[in-house]
Design a protein around this motif. Sequence first.
Motif, short mmCIF file in Angstrom:
data_model
loop_
_atom_site.label_atom_id
_atom_site.label_comp_id
_atom_site.label_asym_id
_atom_site.label_seq_id
_atom_site.Cartn_x
_atom_site.Cartn_y
_atom_site.Cartn_z
N GLN A 9 125.91 146.40 16.76
CA GLN A 9 127.07 145.77 16.76
C GLN A 9 127.14 144.90 15.26
OE1 GLN A 9 127.75 142.91 19.36
NE2 GLN A 9 125.95 141.56 18.96
N ASN A 58 130.16 137.92 19.62
CA ASN A 58 130.03 139.09 20.66
C ASN A 58 129.13 138.63 21.82
OD1 ASN A 58 131.73 140.40 19.13
ND2 ASN A 58 130.45 142.43 19.12
N GLN A 130 131.07 141.35 23.87
CA GLN A 130 132.38 141.30 23.38
C GLN A 130 132.57 139.98 23.11
OE1 GLN A 130 134.99 142.40 26.69
NE2 GLN A 130 134.47 140.53 27.89
N SER A 131 133.45 140.01 22.11
CA SER A 131 134.05 139.01 21.45
C SER A 131 135.39 138.54 22.01
CB SER A 131 134.58 139.20 19.93
OG SER A 131 135.51 138.16 19.38
N GLY A 137 135.02 142.29 16.94
CA GLY A 137 133.75 143.05 16.45
C GLY A 137 134.00 144.48 16.01
#
Length: 500
Positions: A9, A58, A130-131, A137
């Motif tokens: 990521q 994230n 996850q953002s 992201g």
Amino acid sequence: MSLLPAGAQTPAEAEAPSALLAPAMPGGTRRAPARRSAAAGLPARADAGQELLRKPVNALAIVPQSKKITPLFRKSYNVMLHLAQEQGMERDIFRAPISAVLAGLDFDSNDTGLVKRHLRAMATTAVEWQSPTTGEGASWAISGLIGHAEIKREGGQNWLEWSYSVRLKQELLEPSVFARLSLEMIAQLRSHGAIALYEICSRYRDVGRTSRQAWSWWRPVLSGKPETDKQKQLEYRFFKRDVIKRAIDEVNAITDIEVELLEYKAGRFIADLQFSVRRKQQVPLPLVPPGSAPQPLDLTQVVRATALGVDEERAEQCLHEFGEAPLKAALDVLERRVASAFPQPLRDPQRYLRAVLEGARGGPDETPAAHGPGHDADAAGRADLALREVEAKRRVKWTEEWLRRRRDGLADEIAAMGEEAQQALCDSLLADMAARNVHPSIRKRLQTSGWQHAMVLHEMLRFYANASIGEQWDQPSAQQLLDVAAQLGDTAESAGLSAG
């Protein structure tokens, strides 16, 4: 512990971080490099002097896939991430004394089970990264929070070593898009919802509001629970009452930001949620001297509870739900009860402890932030008072059940008599009621409907019991109450009854 694979990521959006003020750690650790100095024109921040964690966006809205994320789990992970950022990208393995992460543990005993359980969960519990902002992201990932963990004893001291997935390490240690988080403030928050909400809202403190997401998106993020079928059936009103409201109250009372819930409807139902965020005018002072190391999480009361027979996970749950001072006071009460072993050894320390804490809290809607230091100071007195109230309520319940059974037994005895004996007993009762000037309607009912009529039954049972048993017929002994409690499956020892 197992090393789990992790997906790559790399957030696409860049945000310039501020310098991280922190001292060098023992064992060769170093300061995290400042990417922009005050000389570059950045304004002075209200949180200067506090210990700041630069947490990647994230990692703010993580969703567990199999196991619940507890407050202690998330807090200890934050401390470990901060220590790793201090030690720098050059390291593959990060290390620190366990006492720098979790205080209150005696590692010459069996306390390692507690820290091992959390480290194992960090390595094996898969989470979705996850953002909170959709599309922030560059990619999606699922992995464990750490790659591995190991406890080593060196020079009479226990050290913790851990690593991160190779594909996550760069973003975790030198994030390009991150939130600045105060570890001192996080340490004071109790619920997972409050910790997660504070972390997410801190990302948007300069923007004024978070991104707007479906309320179902917020559910696992704030609760820290996997999305099971049962969780998916949870109605919004319960999620708001049990998670969101408590989280907002905690964040607003303890941290340097104020948060407000914004709801958006689709037709008649709530569809999306968003939170407005603003800085407080008066920022709380740091609880530790500026420049000092982050405070380890104190597990003294959890260790103490386990020594008294309380399950480790239940003790940790009580710590998060009620707070350290109330738990300490309740454990004082539990310790005295265990030491006395009177009238018999305590059979259920967990239930006893829970009863004391529930009573001391004063009400289901109270939040930890509603009280100041004075409230915590008298926690022991409140716990003792609450225990006495719990004891009194249980005695009343047991006494009522014993009386019901005794009355039923007396009625069965009378019904088993022959007709002549019952008639003689009714005649004697009628004479007794006349002598006591009992209301004529009750005496007439005895003559027309018999002793089993509802208006007459209590008079007959009293009269018969006084004659056959004595005037103390309706006063149970301690042993009789203990027998009733045992038959009900209740904890008779919680009422402190003496069988003697």
